[in-house]
Write a protein that holds these residues in place. Structure first.
Motif, PDB file in Angstrom:
ATOM      1  N   ASN A 165      28.424  44.774  48.505  1.00  0.00           N
ATOM      2  CA  ASN A 165      29.706  45.427  48.207  1.00  0.00           C
ATOM      3  C   ASN A 165      30.128  45.083  46.784  1.00  0.00           C
ATOM      4  OD1 ASN A 165      30.628  46.361  51.164  1.00  0.00           O
ATOM      5  ND2 ASN A 165      29.829  44.279  51.327  1.00  0.00           N
ATOM      6  N   HIS A 166      29.314  45.474  45.818  1.00  0.00           N
ATOM      7  CA  HIS A 166      29.559  45.119  44.415  1.00  0.00           C
ATOM      8  C   HIS A 166      30.939  45.575  43.948  1.00  0.00           C
ATOM      9  CE1 HIS A 166      25.267  44.201  44.063  1.00  0.00           C
ATOM     10  NE2 HIS A 166      25.022  45.364  44.643  1.00  0.00           N
ATOM     11  N   TYR A 167      31.355  46.750  44.371  1.00  0.00           N
ATOM     12  CA  TYR A 167      32.595  47.342  43.897  1.00  0.00           C
ATOM     13  C   TYR A 167      33.836  46.560  44.317  1.00  0.00           C
ATOM     14  CZ  TYR A 167      33.147  49.122  48.662  1.00  0.00           C
ATOM     15  OH  TYR A 167      33.282  49.217  50.021  1.00  0.00           O
ATOM     16  N   ARG A 168      33.691  45.631  45.268  1.00  0.00           N
ATOM     17  CA  ARG A 168      34.843  44.880  45.766  1.00  0.00           C
ATOM     18  C   ARG A 168      34.971  43.503  45.114  1.00  0.00           C
ATOM     19  NH1 ARG A 168      36.417  45.990  51.846  1.00  0.00           N
ATOM     20  NH2 ARG A 168      38.397  46.071  50.739  1.00  0.00           N
ATOM     21  N   ARG A 169      34.027  43.168  44.246  1.00  0.00           N
ATOM     22  CA  ARG A 169      34.001  41.823  43.665  1.00  0.00           C
ATOM     23  C   ARG A 169      35.262  41.514  42.857  1.00  0.00           C
ATOM     24  NH1 ARG A 169      29.842  38.312  42.813  1.00  0.00           N
ATOM     25  NH2 ARG A 169      28.317  39.886  43.443  1.00  0.00           N
ATOM     26  N   ALA A 170      35.763  42.481  42.104  1.00  0.00           N
ATOM     27  CA  ALA A 170      36.904  42.230  41.219  1.00  0.00           C
ATOM     28  C   ALA A 170      38.210  42.800  41.780  1.00  0.00           C
ATOM     29  CB  ALA A 170      36.629  42.817  39.838  1.00  0.00           C
ATOM     30  N   THR A 171      38.261  43.018  43.084  1.00  0.00           N
ATOM     31  CA  THR A 171      39.447  43.645  43.683  1.00  0.00           C
ATOM     32  C   THR A 171      40.370  42.641  44.373  1.00  0.00           C
ATOM     33  OG1 THR A 171      38.310  44.066  45.776  1.00  0.00           O
ATOM     34  CG2 THR A 171      38.165  45.779  44.067  1.00  0.00           C
ATOM     35  N   GLY A 172      39.997  41.382  44.376  1.00  0.00           N
ATOM     36  CA  GLY A 172      40.815  40.387  45.057  1.00  0.00           C
ATOM     37  C   GLY A 172      40.495  40.244  46.537  1.00  0.00           C
ATOM     38  N   VAL A 173      39.525  41.005  47.003  1.00  0.00           N
ATOM     39  CA  VAL A 173      39.127  40.931  48.401  1.00  0.00           C
ATOM     40  C   VAL A 173      38.408  39.603  48.660  1.00  0.00           C
ATOM     41  CG1 VAL A 173      37.553  41.882  50.130  1.00  0.00           C
ATOM     42  CG2 VAL A 173      38.966  43.412  48.752  1.00  0.00           C
ATOM     43  N   LYS A 174      38.803  38.907  49.723  1.00  0.00           N
ATOM     44  CA  LYS A 174      38.172  37.644  50.070  1.00  0.00           C
ATOM     45  C   LYS A 174      36.990  37.895  50.990  1.00  0.00           C
ATOM     46  CE  LYS A 174      42.342  34.836  49.570  1.00  0.00           C
ATOM     47  NZ  LYS A 174      43.267  33.866  50.238  1.00  0.00           N
TER      48      LYS A 174
END
Length: 230
Positions: A111-120
Motif C-alpha cells: 500500500n505504497h500510496y498510504r505511506r505519507a497519509t498518516g495511516v497507522k
C-alpha cells in the motif's frame, strides 16, 4: 411501489428443505435475509430463511429465473469476498504479532500510496484481519470457512525465468509424496530456467499473493507456518 421484505444473499447447498412450504430434497435453496420497513437488512445469519426458488419467487414477487440469476450473482459476490478475505489473512496474519517496524514494512510494501497519509499500519492490519475473519465466519450461505494460520497449507510455486508464476501445487502431507513432488518441480524449473518457492496460505489463489510478495512478507509467512506447526 411496496418495499421488498427480503434480500437474496446467495445459494445454499446445506439446506435441502424449503423454509416456506416444507418441501424436502431440494438441490439448492435461496438464502433470504429479512429487511426492515426502510429496505435495510434486519437480522443476523440466524434470521436468514432458506426457500426453494419457487417460494422465493412468490415471496419476492419475481419470476423463478430472476430469483435464480440474482441468487447466483449474490453468491458470486459472496465468493469474491471470501477470496479477498483469504488473501488478506494469508498475507497479514503471520505479521499480526510481529514488531511494529516489520508490520509497517509489510503493509506499506502493498500500500505504497498510504505511506505519507498518516495511516497507522498496525491499525490497518488489525482492521483488515478483523474484517477478513468476520467474512469467513459468516454462515449466511454455508458453514464458517478456515481463517487461522493453523489452517494454512503449504504450496509449491514454480516461477518462469522472468518471475511469472508457472504452476502452483499444494504440498502433500506424506513425506514420500513431498519428495517426489519436489524432485519433479526442480526438473521442471530447470527445463524452463525458472525457480521455486514454497509458501503457506489458506488456498492456492492466496499462495499466488504470498509468492509474489516481498522478501520480508515471505519471511514472516514462513515463521508463521513454523510456529503454528511446531
Amino acid at each position: 411501489m411496496p418495499i421488498a421484505k427480503w434480500k437474496i444473499k446467495g445459494i445454499v447447498d446445506d439446506y435441502d428443505t424449503c423454509g416456506c412450504c416444507g418441501r424436502r430434497g431440494l438441490k439448492r435453496t435461496v438464502a433470504l435475509m429479512p429487511l426492515d420497513a426502510d429496505g435495510n437488512e434486519d437480522g443476523t445469519p440466524e434470521d436468514v430463511a432458506y426457500y426453494g426458488t419457487s417460494c422465493a419467487a412468490t415471496a419476492l414477487g419475481w419470476t423463478q429465473r430472476k430469483v435464480t440469476d440474482t441468487a447466483r450473482a449474490a453468491q458470486a459476490e459472496h465468493n469474491q469476498r471470501d477470496n479477498y478475505a483469504r488473501r488478506m489473512i494469508s498475507i497479514y496474519a503471520p505479521v499480526e504479532f510481529a514488531p511494529t517496524r516489520d508490520k509497517a514494512r509489510v503493509y506499506y510494501s502493498r500500500n505504497h500510496y498510504r505511506r505519507a497519509t498518516g495511516v497507522k499500519a498496525s491499525e490497518e492490519v488489525a482492521k483488515l484481519l478483523a474484517e477478513a475473519r468476520a467474512t469467513l465466519a459468516d454462515t449466511t450461505t454455508g458453514p464458517a470457512r478456515p481463517s487461522r494460520i493453523e489452517d494454512f497449507h503449504r504450496y509449491l510455486v514454480i516461477f518462469t525465468s522472468d518471475e511469472l508464476i508457472f504452476l502452483v501445487q499444494r504440498v502433500p502431507e506424506e513425506e514420500t509424496e513431498r519428495q517426489e513432488q519436489a524432485a519433479a518441480a526442480h526438473r521442471r524449473a530447470d527445463q524452463i530456467r525458472g525457480s521455486i518457492r514454497v509458501v503457506a496460505a489458506l488456498d492456492a489463489d492466496s499462495a499466488h499473493d504470498v509468492a509474489y510478495a516481498d522478501e520480508l512478507t515471505r519471511e514472516w509467512n514462513t515463521k508463521g507456518w513454523q510456529a503454528a506447526h511446531a
